[in-house]
Write an enzyme that holds these catalytic residues in place. Sequence first.
Site, short mmCIF file in Angstrom:
data_model
loop_
_atom_site.label_atom_id
_atom_site.label_comp_id
_atom_site.label_asym_id
_atom_site.label_seq_id
_atom_site.Cartn_x
_atom_site.Cartn_y
_atom_site.Cartn_z
CG ASP A 387 3.64 3.23 2.16
OD1 ASP A 387 2.93 4.15 2.73
OD2 ASP A 387 4.81 3.07 2.07
CG MET A 388 -1.84 0.64 -3.05
SD MET A 388 -2.36 1.57 -4.44
CE MET A 388 -3.13 0.41 -5.47
#
Length: 543
Positions: A387-388
């Site tokens: 995930d970012m």
Amino acid sequence: MQKDKFHIFEDGAAGILLPSRFNNPFSYRPHPLCVRAAEEVRLAVESNDAWHADALKGKMFGVLVVLDGDGCCGYLAAFSGLLDGRNEHDFFVPPVFDFLSPTGYFKCEEREISEINNTVAAVKAGDEYKVACKALARMDAEREHTLATEREAMRMAKEGREQRRASGGLSPEEEQALLNESRFAKAEYKRNIKRWDERMVPLKEAVAQFERKISALKEERKLRSAALQKWLFDNFTLLNSLGESRSLTQIFATTRQGIPPAGAGECSAPKLLQYAFANGYTPVAMAEFWMGASPVGEVRRDGCFYGSCTSKCRPILSFMLQGMDVEDEFALQGGDVEILYEDDCLLAVNKPAGMLSAPGLNGGVSLEEHLQRNCCNDNIRVVHRLDMSTSGVLLAAKSPKILAALQEEFADRRVAKRYVALLDGVPAPSEGEIALPLAADYENRPRQRVDFSCGKQALTKYKVLQTVEYFGRRCSRVAFYPVTGRTHQLRVHAAYSGGLDAPIVGDELYGTPDRRLMLHAEWLSFVHPVTGERVEIECAPDF
């Protein structure tokens, strides 16, 4: 002190620095004044028994810090949808468009459409319709019984003819007589069907008259409902900071869905901005927070702040915020990229929190692009994704052949992974596994939801490593061992009430924002696609 819907902070706002830019409503950390305003809104809700009882079922509220014409700082408050069955209350800003007024066109037309339902029900329940249906049903049953008896007689007669033919010795005249008997029976059966059909015509027409009336009423209801919905969307007009106005129909005309979804414009964020623009207030910062129980399958925690919904609010707020200086939703927060391992085939890096793993639709330099540029190799591709907001060990391949081999290892679940996270709470028991199926929450992308009917299997093993104090909160450091790799799997499994019921600290989607999401891919073990040796890579988190 209150002026219209403008609320002055009870203990003042002096000493709190105002933000230089308006926060992006879809990704933000609530400004201290928004936090204070939310606390005051909660107290106001809790002081009203009816409001509080409704809020306990689960309700999104919003606050908008604003400056009035004299430069005085205060806030506006709103709720999404209805509160205690109404769309307007004294403490809160009004709806953008009050289509629920009992004497207004919408409610009057809605009542007339509802009356069509009553008329349809009355026709179906009427004695004349019931008598006609029963008469037709009786004759149809009599018809079927008579014809069935005739068919049985024909069958037996046919068996008799076949027995006579089987015995042999029939003259041509006798054979012709048997054939004529068969033909006559079939013709007489067809004539009887026709006679019955003719007898049933008046009864069918009597029933058809009622059914045509019912169909006409249903078609009228359909057309009027569609027209009323269009009227609502055409008259639901929103403002932006430039003084421009646009209807919901116009706003959604260029979106993928083409038409506004139900409930568009009734969330707290559009209400707050509409009131501010219409009354000359300058928006400073905005936040939305949840009160009460979480909806089934979703992660909504009492007191936590959340970004605006995407399916309904993104097109609306994109218009309403035009002309304002708004923070970049996807601003890069990561730092330098640390290389943990590298050879001729692959490399492993410590992905910073805030950096995309691979190029996305929302801009910003991704880790993959960063590696391609810095290594002067356009063939570099990330093998998997984080995930970012997640930091930690991430593999990248230097050629398509190595990429395919490593991705096959991931697909076959031959890669071992360990994540470490700081949870807002202490799970019990201290170790175990979470099996909750996940599916995309299309109304609130990129959020995921627990869905036992359509979700994909998701399994996580966990172990509490230690309990810690974090800014006065009792938290825990937990190791996660994901067996599957669903989107936001660890984040949802941690936060969901049927999982660990302890969101990851800093999770602005499922918990409470902090300086970062306290989730880190700490350790990765895989078989090298060329040497065949097992490689282990470890990288400690910065929290």
